[in-house]
Design an enzyme around this catalytic site. Structure first.
Site, PDB file in Angstrom:
ATOM      1  N   CYS A  91      33.447  69.016 -20.307  1.00 12.63           N
ATOM      2  CA  CYS A  91      32.922  70.017 -19.372  1.00 12.63           C
ATOM      3  C   CYS A  91      31.610  69.547 -18.744  1.00 12.63           C
ATOM      4  O   CYS A  91      30.620  69.292 -19.444  1.00 12.63           O
ATOM      5  CB  CYS A  91      32.720  71.332 -20.115  1.00 12.63           C
ATOM      6  SG  CYS A  91      31.703  72.548 -19.265  1.00 12.63           S
ATOM      7  N   GLY A  92      31.587  69.446 -17.408  1.00 10.95           N
ATOM      8  CA  GLY A  92      30.394  69.004 -16.692  1.00 10.95           C
ATOM      9  C   GLY A  92      29.224  69.964 -16.840  1.00 10.95           C
ATOM     10  O   GLY A  92      28.077  69.537 -17.024  1.00 10.95           O
ATOM     11  N   HIS A  93      29.504  71.270 -16.745  1.00 11.57           N
ATOM     12  CA  HIS A  93      28.431  72.260 -16.902  1.00 11.57           C
ATOM     13  C   HIS A  93      27.835  72.203 -18.308  1.00 11.57           C
ATOM     14  O   HIS A  93      26.635  72.438 -18.492  1.00 11.57           O
ATOM     15  CB  HIS A  93      28.972  73.666 -16.622  1.00 11.57           C
ATOM     16  CG  HIS A  93      29.339  73.891 -15.186  1.00 11.57           C
ATOM     17  ND1 HIS A  93      28.441  73.749 -14.163  1.00 11.57           N
ATOM     18  CD2 HIS A  93      30.517  74.252 -14.614  1.00 11.57           C
ATOM     19  CE1 HIS A  93      29.030  74.018 -13.013  1.00 11.57           C
ATOM     20  NE2 HIS A  93      30.297  74.321 -13.255  1.00 11.57           N
ATOM     21  N   CYS A  94      28.675  71.886 -19.299  1.00 12.11           N
ATOM     22  CA  CYS A  94      28.189  71.762 -20.683  1.00 12.11           C
ATOM     23  C   CYS A  94      27.241  70.570 -20.808  1.00 12.11           C
ATOM     24  O   CYS A  94      26.222  70.649 -21.502  1.00 12.11           O
ATOM     25  CB  CYS A  94      29.351  71.604 -21.649  1.00 12.11           C
ATOM     26  SG  CYS A  94      30.551  72.960 -21.618  1.00 12.11           S
TER      27      CYS A  94
END
Length: 257
Positions: A16-19
């Site tokens: 996950c990029g946002h993570c």
């Protein structure tokens, strides 16, 4: 969930990029909240049943498990995904949960090392002798000290208190000058300190501490190469004290032979 601590838990997925963007903010928040709020992170791809149990449907999902018994459902965090927002939410909900500031009595060198020397900054409240205040007024002083401490939440500050005369070397080193009650602030690492000279009260106490932390209040260097000696004393039992009984009355001492 078996603890009574205040927890913020992030559910994430490695891809996950946002993570990934949240990771450094989460780490900073964890460091800043250390000692007040605990932060954890769960890889939801490896702990699918746990994520499902708490209704995780996207990543990252942050949930609050409030202080106390974890009987109800955790609360979803809907704030900013940055350290400042996470810190603000953690501290605000900590107060909402009624979690007090830890303000132990300074009673031993070991306690000083654990509660004061290990912290970046330590605030010491020196209270009058129990014979001068009684239990009721001393409790009020400690409660006020905790209220002052709450305004410092999220900062690397610890809080301890000591009875007048119990730690003579420390009082001398911090230049307390038998002024009770008062606050002293100390960095054991840098060996610098300051002691409040204003009249006692929450407003002046908070202003004094903020002045030190912002650099507007003057600090002094401890004399000598080592910290003042810390004595081992008996902890207060929360009760009033009785004045020591005189072995001889004045009349007996002045009586004619």
């Amino acid at each position: 969930t078996d603890s009574t601590d205040h927890w913020l838990v992030e559910f994430y997925a490695p891809w996950c990029g946002h993570c990934k963007n949240l990771a450094p903010e989460w780490e900073e928040a964890a460091q800043r909240l250390s000692g007040s709020v605990k932060l954890g992170a769960v890889d939801a791809t490896e702990n699918g049943q746990l994520a499902q149990k708490y209704g995780v449907q996207g990543y990252p999902t942050i949930k609050l498990f409030p202080a106390g018994k974890k009987s109800g459902k955790p609360k979803d965090y809907q704030g900013a995904r940055d350290a400042a927002g996470i810190i603000d939410y953690g501290l605000r909900t900590l107060d909402e949960a009624g979690v007090p500031i830890n303000t132990p009595q300074l009673v031993s060198p070991k306690g000083f090392e654990a509660d004061c020397a290990s912290a970046k900054i330590c605030v010491v409240m020196f209270v009058p002798h129990i014979l001068d205040t009684g239990a009721k007024d001393r409790t009020k002083l400690i409660d006020l000290f905790a209220d002052i401490g709450k305004t410092m939440r999220g900062k690397p500050v610890s809080f301890v208190w000591s009875e007048a005369g119990a730690q003579p070397a420390l009082e001398q080193g911090l230049e307390v000058n038998q002024n009770y009650p008062t606050l002293s602030i100390l960095s054991a690492e840098k060996k610098v300190f300051a002691t409040m000279r204003a009249s006692w009260g929450k407003k002046n106490g908070v202003a004094f501490l903020n002045g030190i932390l912002s650099g507007t209040e003057k600090k002094s260097k401890l004399s000598g190469d080592s910290m003042p000696r810390i004595e081992t004393v008996k902890a207060w039992n929360g009760k009033d004290a009785e004045a020591p009984k005189e072995e001889f009355s004045l009349e007996e001492l002045m009586a004619d032979d």
